[in-house]
Design a protein around this motif. Structure first.
Motif, short mmCIF file in Angstrom:
data_model
loop_
_atom_site.label_atom_id
_atom_site.label_comp_id
_atom_site.label_asym_id
_atom_site.label_seq_id
_atom_site.Cartn_x
_atom_site.Cartn_y
_atom_site.Cartn_z
N UNK B 93 26.81 36.51 26.33
CA UNK B 93 26.69 35.52 27.42
C UNK B 93 27.86 35.64 28.38
N UNK B 96 27.52 38.80 30.41
CA UNK B 96 26.46 38.67 31.42
C UNK B 96 26.93 37.81 32.59
N UNK B 97 27.56 36.68 32.26
CA UNK B 97 28.01 35.78 33.33
C UNK B 97 29.05 36.47 34.22
N UNK B 99 29.20 39.37 35.11
CA UNK B 99 28.62 40.35 36.04
C UNK B 99 28.49 39.79 37.46
N UNK B 100 28.64 38.47 37.59
CA UNK B 100 28.59 37.89 38.94
C UNK B 100 29.97 37.76 39.57
N UNK B 101 30.97 38.33 38.93
CA UNK B 101 32.31 38.31 39.52
C UNK B 101 32.76 39.73 39.86
N UNK B 102 33.67 39.82 40.80
CA UNK B 102 34.17 41.14 41.20
C UNK B 102 34.87 41.83 40.03
N UNK B 105 32.06 42.72 37.14
CA UNK B 105 30.87 43.50 37.43
C UNK B 105 31.00 44.93 36.91
N UNK B 106 29.94 45.44 36.34
CA UNK B 106 29.89 46.84 35.92
C UNK B 106 28.53 47.43 36.32
N UNK B 107 28.57 48.64 36.86
CA UNK B 107 27.34 49.36 37.17
C UNK B 107 27.00 50.31 36.03
#
Lengths: 466, 466
Positions: B93, B96-97, B99-102, B105-107
């Motif tokens: 969790x 996942x959360x 991922x909305x931060x700079x 985030x991971x590609x």
């Protein structure tokens, strides 16, 4: 205890494998290995290079070894860089956390994907073209489904690809055994039809001279050229497939970037449902490259020559060779498409009208693209794509793409992708990705301008071989 | 506009496809389809049935149509039912959360998996057998890697499987083209070696009469029989593979359920690294069936007959046909294996000594297993497995397994798995899964006791054909 095997001459020192693979795996020598009597798959022997993107990653690491303090900017692999909108990431976080509760726990889901998500994909992307929920198969990304489609098709079919094209089409074709031998002279596999797509034909093949194949891989907006096929072009393609009894595998992973009125799905073309499969992805519009979620549409109308529905075999492949996308990723996909998420709207520039968050990320990358297009244009280089795709395809007439790649990396610490990695048609091009943070795109633009304008003769000095 | 194709006689009414597939896809007729000129893959034509578990799901739905108010208990597909420990779900969790931060985030990640997770898997499960981090490939589950291994091996190798065995080995072999024709008389594919494993040979094949094959699929603890091969048995297997120059593909997905001192990895056997690949999974010990995470170990010492390292080709397959497991799932895997997670301890009953939460879920299922074993034993039926695996393998001498399955479903509303779905060696057996909530297991036990004890003659009355 162990009998001596008729062992391979290669086991102690002489290496059959490409050095690149060796290095990337840290395999230094094979002397300690044990030769089984199992022959290597001849199809894998036919693969010419490493898969393109791991090879580029390796080059980047080598560059960093050479220049440890270099501030490398990657405009290489098409990897999203901007955070996922919080509404979507929170939906995944909540789903994941709930897995620790009796109410929220979920085990195996349907191999084909969550029924609600399949419905949402059908309604969001295919409402006007009447794709049914059960024709949508949720995947862990379109690259993975390319291989599953190859398992479906088997080694006996013939294929055509755009040249240049995303390398997974050709590589998966070689692996499954369709491709025949690689011909050094042409840089092509013997049994694959390469459909040349360049500025000379508006990036659309001359179908009057294209031989019939069973399968036609077609990517639009195209990776790497950035060209989105026009409606007229796709009508010709569908007519060609129908005339020949071929199946189009249409890759629409970049459809969300279409700005003009080019079709976003092959199924917008009348008659396509009887000759086409469409693969697509959440990766590039929702930033799901690492989360892993995509889908494939196989219409019930699509039949093999015997009349057997292709969808039945694809369903069997999905059930046997796949076990569904991660349920957490699927929860994220559903959040992308929820009523507060987005709906397709072909009349606006942004595909996704109701989700300002998703749209603004796409717009951000599109602004990056403009910056890069303008940079190359101002330098007098022909740069294609960029309007309907996050890629710019830059022509360096007379030069070899791996040399241009190496020169740019050496002089500017910028990673691009050599066009020849996408097929012989890319030999004089590099692909520049517009995924990236704005300040890095600006910095890259500045470095490129400085390099190319200050050293006008540079690219004529690049050794013209690779 | 569209030329008339030489169209298939099957297109309007007569169906080639099994009715089961039709029903499950909702395809009612093919009359509206369009015959392409693309031939169906002959390998897929050779598949005999639907994949087993979707077929069982369909039977369950049919049963619910017939008995809408029935309280069906599924002891069928081996699907985990207990929540994931909160520490692990929270790690997913949080990932996942973020991922909305700079920062978070991971590609795209590495196709082979997160380096830290690969290291953690090597250290947790293979510390004493010296598996290197780079030999561990993170996957989205072992079933998916079975197909990727088949892509690696190609159509020319010969294979052997335990009979009975998990159906994906045979089905993926048929799909890739190794299996040859199905023979109705024996219920076997022509080119596959079936290694009979039953109570008569302590569930281990007689290797003195087993023909050499290139590949030996071997699952321990076995699905479906529940038998964990002993150390001596696995030593024989490794010696057999070395003598023959074969490669063992060892499926250890249920290793966490081993109670006695049976090896939990093939690599505990000296010499195995030069003849074996191991596939495994987080599904059954961490409740990740829906989250999707597994791994495959390919030792660098394992070489094809030419001396070419198998790991190099597997790496290529992973890079070309897969794009890595979901990064959120990988974060969960890492939490399972963190220092506060678990470490292997072969001296205790529970594999996972430091994580009481994970251990207690495994213990819970093992307690279920005991209840089911006792139930069948008290009814005078021979029940195998259950000690080292969450499966009980129940013998109904002289009866046909699909009939037993149908009779139990009809009379008790309990879903099991007919043994013949795992190969001809399972013809007189059913597999009973111990995954389930305790009260449902108790209720199932009670229903089975009532059925079998009150109607002693029941199973003699089952029509003895299928």
């Amino acid at each position: 205890m162990y009998k001596l095997l008729a062992c391979c001459s290669m086991a102690s020192g002489i290496s059959l494998q490409p050095k690149m693979v060796q290095a990337s795996l840290g395999v230094q020598k094979q002397g300690n290995g044990h030769c089984t009597n199992v022959p290597r798959n001849v199809n894998l022997e036919k693969l010419q290079n490493n898969y393109l993107f791991p090879e580029i990653s390796k080059r980047e690491l080598q560059h960093l070894d050479k220049y440890p303090s270099a501030k490398v900017i990657s405009l290489g692999i098409g990897d999203t860089t901007e955070p996922i909108p919080e509404k979507i990431s929170l939906s995944m976080a909540n789903y994941a956390h709930a897995l620790s509760t009796a109410e929220g726990y979920r085990g195996y889901g349907a191999e084909q994907g969550n029924q609600v998500l399949r419905k949402a994909i059908a309604e969001t992307f295919y409402k006007n073209v009447l794709i049914r929920d059960q024709e949508v198969f949720v995947s862990d990304g379109s690259q993975c489904d390319i291989s599953r489609l190859q398992l479906l098709l088997g080694s006996k079919v013939t294929i055509a690809v755009q040249d240049p094209s995303f390398p997974a089409y050709i590589d998966s074709s070689v692996i499954i055994g369709q491709a025949g031998d690689f011909q050094d002279k042409t840089g092509k596999y013997q049994n694959i039809v390469y459909m040349q797509c360049g500025p000379e034909n508006n990036f659309f093949p001359d179908l009057t001279t294209t031989p019939r194949t069973d399968i036609i891989f077609f990517c639009s907006p195209n990776n790497p050229t950035g060209h989105a096929a026009t409606r007229k072009q796709l009508q010709q393609l569908v007519e060609f497939a129908r005339d020949n009894g071929s199946i189009i595998i249409f890759d629409s992973a970049y459809a969300a970037y279409i700005t003009d009125d080019s079709p976003k799905s092959i199924f917008e073309i009348p008659g396509a449902k009887e000759v086409a499969i469409e693969i697509s992805s959440f990766s590039k519009f929702a930033g799901f490259t690492g989360v892993r979620l995509g889908w494939t549409v196989v219409p019930e109308e699509l039949l093999f020559s015997s009349g057997f529905p292709v969808i039945n075999d694809f369903n069997r492949i999905v059930c046997t060779c796949f076990n569904g996308a991660s349920n957490i990723a699927q929860a994220g996909g559903l959040a992308c498409l929820s009523s507060e998420g987005f709906q397709r709207n072909r009349t606006t520039e942004c595909l996704l009208e109701n989700s300002q968050a998703i749209c603004s990320v796409i717009d951000y990358y599109k602004e990056n693209t403009k910056i890069l297009v303008n940079t190359f244009a101002s330098l007098g280089l022909k740069a294609y794509g960029g309007v309907n795709a996050p890629y710019v395809w830059v022509h360096f007439p007379g030069l070899k793409s791996w040399n241009v790649f190496a020169e740019i990396l050496e002089k500017t610490h910028i990673i691009t992708v050599p066009g020849s990695g996408f097929g012989p048609g890319g030999a004089e091009y590099i692909r520049v990705s517009a995924f990236g943070q704005r300040e890095r795109i600006m910095e890259a633009s500045w470095r490129l301008e400085k390099l190319i304008s200050n050293e006008k003769a540079l690219f004529n000095s690049v050794e013209n071989k690779e």
